[in-house]
Write a protein that holds these residues in place. Structure first.
Motif, PDB file in Angstrom:
ATOM      1  N   LEU A 295     -63.182  70.373  26.973  1.00 48.83           N
ATOM      2  CA  LEU A 295     -63.531  70.055  25.591  1.00 48.83           C
ATOM      3  C   LEU A 295     -63.710  71.332  24.769  1.00 48.83           C
ATOM      4  O   LEU A 295     -64.247  72.328  25.253  1.00 48.83           O
ATOM      5  N   ILE A 297     -65.824  71.558  22.452  1.00 51.41           N
ATOM      6  CA  ILE A 297     -67.252  71.691  22.168  1.00 51.41           C
ATOM      7  C   ILE A 297     -67.987  72.377  23.320  1.00 51.41           C
ATOM      8  O   ILE A 297     -69.193  72.580  23.248  1.00 51.41           O
ATOM      9  N   ALA A 326     -72.307  71.196  18.821  1.00 52.14           N
ATOM     10  CA  ALA A 326     -72.517  69.933  19.520  1.00 52.14           C
ATOM     11  C   ALA A 326     -73.961  69.768  19.966  1.00 52.14           C
ATOM     12  O   ALA A 326     -74.467  68.638  20.066  1.00 52.14           O
ATOM     13  N   THR A 371     -71.650  61.371  21.726  1.00 53.71           N
ATOM     14  CA  THR A 371     -70.932  62.595  21.364  1.00 53.71           C
ATOM     15  C   THR A 371     -69.445  62.437  21.660  1.00 53.71           C
ATOM     16  O   THR A 371     -68.591  62.860  20.869  1.00 53.71           O
ATOM     17  N   LYS A 372     -69.132  61.828  22.789  1.00 57.58           N
ATOM     18  CA  LYS A 372     -67.732  61.566  23.141  1.00 57.58           C
ATOM     19  C   LYS A 372     -67.079  60.667  22.098  1.00 57.58           C
ATOM     20  O   LYS A 372     -65.935  60.904  21.679  1.00 57.58           O
ATOM     21  N   ILE A 375     -66.339  62.611  19.025  1.00 54.29           N
ATOM     22  CA  ILE A 375     -65.134  63.433  19.223  1.00 54.29           C
ATOM     23  C   ILE A 375     -63.887  62.599  18.944  1.00 54.29           C
ATOM     24  O   ILE A 375     -62.949  63.054  18.289  1.00 54.29           O
ATOM     25  N   ASN A 380     -62.372  67.108  17.986  1.00 53.19           N
ATOM     26  CA  ASN A 380     -62.972  67.822  19.121  1.00 53.19           C
ATOM     27  C   ASN A 380     -63.402  69.234  18.758  1.00 53.19           C
ATOM     28  O   ASN A 380     -63.360  70.136  19.573  1.00 53.19           O
TER      29      ASN A 380
END
Length: 412
Positions: A295, A297, A326, A371-372, A375, A380
């Motif tokens: 990722l 982040i 993040a 958070t996913k 994204i 992202n």
């Protein structure tokens, strides 16, 4: 005195605005001002006239310039208003079009001031990280050709290389605004690693401490309202100025400072911050069944830096960690656990800090999943998460529901 033959090359400047004025005393000399889109500033412009080589780029002041160019420390489009720009000694200017010019520059002259700004622009061009609408003001001096003007060229180069303006945190340090923070952290192993003024070459910037403190500011950002301290990530200078102004205002009146109420939570908040940045990766891999290391982040420690340290919480070093963009929205959501004791006027953790840490472990899968989802929805990029109001609000609501459930369980 004999002067070597000049090596003059053309450099193409595409500009948004251009103007020129003749010098009132030396009519052969012309001063040109270009407003150049930063992403189009030409590569390889000589820096022979710059008496300060662009070194020490890891100094915080240059990091701030880069953050400004990327739109992180100021509004996109205002870079030319905040930066002193670039000054170039050139031989001549050839007009190609209304907004296109060939600037003829001798290899031994060129940039007389703004070498660091130029280096930062080149780095951001390489990274494609320049915010939309950013311009740099370029001042070009022509008409200095000929041996008789050699001394004047040197004098201009010397005069252009004056000092860097003093940053607010250096002024606050001189005023004693950070004395209370120093008192709080004095017994910590990392206390001597904090830089309180711009010239300090330390691993920890005092603005990080102030920004983390701002995340727990329930006075300006009450838990029952929809406002969130996004500026703690978005623009470090905002909480810093608030902190400094709070100090100066109450220094005159003698009344308790607003931020003094939250300072007792500083070390605990930093510990929680380390846990979030260190443990996010493991929770992500277990919850999402993906690879957090892929990722954007998640940042990877450069070889020159070694492994990231998590000195606040005394966790094991790691070669990866969650980025600030993040981590801050997650950390800020734990403001739900902050309350002001009416008797002391100081902030406290609801249920104590062990309850906060335990709640992070319980909530981590949910916060990581949110958070996913963010994204997937907004991209992202750490900056996208760090500045997205809805993402902050969603995480905050999740932690809020957890705290309310704890309170219900206690009442029952």
């Amino acid at each position: 005195m004999e002067y070597k033959k000049m090596a003059i090359k053309p450099y193409r400047f595409e500009v948004s605005e251009a103007r020129s004025v003749k010098h009132p005393t030396l009519p052969n000399i012309v001063k040109h001002t270009f407003l150049v889109p930063a992403r189009l500033f030409p590569k390889g412009v000589p820096t022979g006239a710059n008496l300060r080589d662009p070194v020490g780029m890891n100094r915080q002041v240059y990091k701030d310039v880069k953050a400004s160019l990327e739109g992180k420390e100021a509004l996109p489009g205002t870079f030319d208003l905040l930066n002193l720009g670039i000054t170039i000694i050139a031989e001549d200017i050839e007009v190609i079009d209304k907004r296109v010019f060939n600037v003829m520059i001798d290899d031994d002259y060129g940039i007389a001031n703004g070498g660091h700004t130029t280096r930062i622009i080149y780095d951001c061009q390489e990274d494609d990280s320049i915010a939309e609408g950013q311009h740099v003001e370029v001042k070009i001096i022509t008409g200095l050709e000929g041996g008789e003007n050699h001394t004047l060229r040197v004098d201009i180069a010397r005069g252009q290389n004056t000092g860097i303006s003093v940053q607010p945190r250096s002024i606050f340090e001189l005023d004693g605004a950070f004395d209370s923070l120093k008192e709080i952290v004095k017994d910590q192993d990392w206390a001597n690693d904090i830089g309180f003024k711009e010239s300090d070459k330390k691993d920890i910037d005092v603005r990080e401490l102030v920004s983390v403190l701002e995340l727990m500011n329930v006075t300006d950002f009450p838990v029952r309202e929809s406002k969130h301290p996004i500026a703690a990530y978005e623009k470090w200078s905002t909480p810093l100025m608030k902190f400094g102004d709070d100090f100066k205002e109450h220094q005159k009146t003698g009344e308790p400072r607003k931020y003094a109420a939250f300072e007792p939570l500083l070390i605990d908040t930093l510990v929680l911050y380390d846990h979030i940045r260190r443990e996010f990766l493991k929770v992500y891999n277990e919850t999402v069944k993906g690879r957090a290391g892929n990722l954007r982040i998640v940042e990877k420690a450069p070889p020159s830096k070694g492994r990231y340290k998590f000195q606040y919480a005394k966790l094991d070093d790691h070669d990866q960690r969650l980025t600030k963009g993040a981590a801050y929205p997650i950390l800020g959501a734990f403001r739900n656990f902050v309350s002001i004791n009416p008797d002391t006027g100081c902030a406290e953790w609801v249920g104590g800090f062990e309850n906060v840490l335990s709640s992070w472990r319980n909530l981590a899968p949910e916060l990581v999943s949110e958070t996913k989802q963010a994204i997937n929805d907004i991209g992202n990029a750490p900056d996208s998460l760090g500045k997205n109001r809805n993402h902050w609000a969603n995480l905050f609501k999740s932690v809020r529901l957890h705290v309310m459930q704890q309170q219900l369980d206690t009442m029952g």
